[in-house]
Design a protein around this motif. Structure first.
Motif, short mmCIF file in Angstrom:
data_model
loop_
_atom_site.label_atom_id
_atom_site.label_comp_id
_atom_site.label_asym_id
_atom_site.label_seq_id
_atom_site.Cartn_x
_atom_site.Cartn_y
_atom_site.Cartn_z
N TYR A 32 -9.22 7.28 41.51
CA TYR A 32 -9.88 7.47 40.22
C TYR A 32 -10.49 8.85 40.21
N ILE A 34 -12.54 11.89 37.57
CA ILE A 34 -13.33 11.99 36.34
C ILE A 34 -13.81 13.42 36.17
N TYR A 36 -16.71 15.84 34.15
CA TYR A 36 -17.97 15.88 33.45
C TYR A 36 -18.25 17.29 32.96
N PRO A 44 -25.17 15.72 33.25
CA PRO A 44 -23.72 15.75 33.01
C PRO A 44 -23.30 14.70 31.98
N TRP A 103 -18.37 14.62 44.41
CA TRP A 103 -18.41 15.68 43.41
C TRP A 103 -17.87 17.00 43.92
N TYR B 33 -28.44 5.70 40.74
CA TYR B 33 -28.25 6.80 41.69
C TYR B 33 -29.28 7.90 41.44
N TYR B 35 -29.57 12.08 42.26
CA TYR B 35 -28.92 13.28 42.74
C TYR B 35 -29.91 14.44 42.71
N GLN B 37 -29.85 18.67 42.36
CA GLN B 37 -29.01 19.81 41.99
C GLN B 37 -29.83 21.09 42.13
N LEU B 43 -23.76 18.49 42.58
CA LEU B 43 -24.66 17.34 42.72
C LEU B 43 -24.60 16.79 44.14
N LEU B 45 -25.97 13.58 46.53
CA LEU B 45 -26.51 12.23 46.42
C LEU B 45 -27.67 12.02 47.37
N TYR B 48 -28.78 5.62 46.52
CA TYR B 48 -28.18 4.81 45.48
C TYR B 48 -28.50 3.35 45.75
N GLN B 50 -27.06 -0.62 44.47
CA GLN B 50 -26.05 -1.38 43.74
C GLN B 50 -26.57 -2.73 43.29
N LEU B 90 -31.49 14.44 39.04
CA LEU B 90 -30.74 13.67 38.05
C LEU B 90 -30.61 12.22 38.49
N TYR B 100 -16.10 3.11 37.16
CA TYR B 100 -16.92 3.94 38.04
C TYR B 100 -17.61 5.09 37.32
N GLU B 101 -17.49 5.17 36.00
CA GLU B 101 -18.17 6.23 35.25
C GLU B 101 -19.67 6.08 35.44
N GLN B 102 -20.33 7.19 35.70
CA GLN B 102 -21.78 7.20 35.83
C GLN B 102 -22.39 7.84 34.60
N TYR B 103 -23.46 7.22 34.12
CA TYR B 103 -24.17 7.69 32.94
C TYR B 103 -25.45 8.37 33.42
N PHE B 104 -25.67 9.59 32.94
CA PHE B 104 -26.77 10.39 33.45
C PHE B 104 -27.95 10.47 32.50
N GLY B 105 -29.14 10.59 33.09
CA GLY B 105 -30.32 10.89 32.33
C GLY B 105 -30.43 12.39 32.10
#
Lengths: 113, 113
Positions: A32, A34, A36, A44, A103, B33, B35, B37, B43, B45, B48, B50, B90, B100-105
């Motif tokens: 997979y 992706i 960003y 991102p 990443w 998660y 991260y 930067q 990024l 890690l 994390y 789950q 982040l 597996y898409e991650q949504y970020f703040g």
């Protein structure tokens, strides 16, 4: 070990031209991938993803190409606009990595007027 | 609207002080998660999680601590043991499995002097 890397840290493109951002990966088990987009000072944002059973996927003005033979991923942006200026990251995920994303270093896309 | 919030956006602390960064999500995601930067970098890690009440160290966990008492919340504490804490932090969340898409703040920029 696992790694995701980018060929070009900075890419300058004329407004209206197409942009191509490249990414190499080394883990043949990755299934997979992706892309960003990260604008300055922000988190991102998801652009597009692709699974290893595909070699091309298109979105709105973006296309991701996957070449598993040479372990290469690219993001194509059609008719680049000023709003496309950002850092673009590729990431990979594999069953070996506990559903984490690995990443790349990022490519900064600069749009010339 | 569903999403991830991080607060504050900017944070200033004196060296030797612990500081806690907030991350909340209402996406009903199981995984979260953190991260780090650094300027012009990708990024990395930190930690994390789950599932509630469980979390794992990432690549650069030293000097950081987390908790996951609620599904919606994953606070990060930057301790005085972190040698170089100034960075952009982040938070992200995702479902477990699937795309597996991650949504970020939006991120928190921490400056320690």
């Amino acid at each position: 070990g696992e790694s995701v890397g980018l060929h070009l840290p900075t890419l300058s493109v004329q407004e209206g031209d197409n942009s191509i951002i490249n990414c190499a990966y080394s883990n043949s088990a990755s299934d997979y991938f992706i892309w960003y987009k990260q604008e300055s000072g922000k988190g991102p944002q998801f652009i597009i993803d692709i699974r290893s059973n595909m070699d091309k996927r298109q979105g709105q003005r973006v296309t991701v190409l996957l070449n598993k033979t040479v372990k290469h991923l690219s993001l194509q942006i059609a008719a680049t606009q000023p709003g496309d200026s950002a850092v673009y990251f590729c990431a990979e995920n594999s069953m070996d990595s506990n559903y984490q994303l690995i990443w790349g270093a990022g490519t900064k896309l600069i749009i010339k007027p | 609207d569903g999403g991830i919030t991080q607060s504050p956006k900017y944070l200033f602390r004196k060296e030797g002080q612990n500081v806690t960064l907030s991350c909340e999500q209402n996406l009903n995601h199981d995984a979260m998660y953190w991260y780090r930067q650094d300027p012009g970098q990708g990024l990395r890690l930190i930690y994390y999680s789950q599932i509630v009440n469980d979390f794992q160290k990432g690549d650069i966990a030293e000097g950081y601590s987390v908790s996951r008492e609620k599904k919606e919340s994953f606070p990060l504490t930057v301790t005085s043991a972190q040698k170089n804490p100034t960075a952009f932090y982040l938070c992200a969340s995702s479902i477990v499995g699937g795309s597996y898409e991650q949504y970020f703040g939006p991120g928190t920029r921490l400056t320690v002097t």
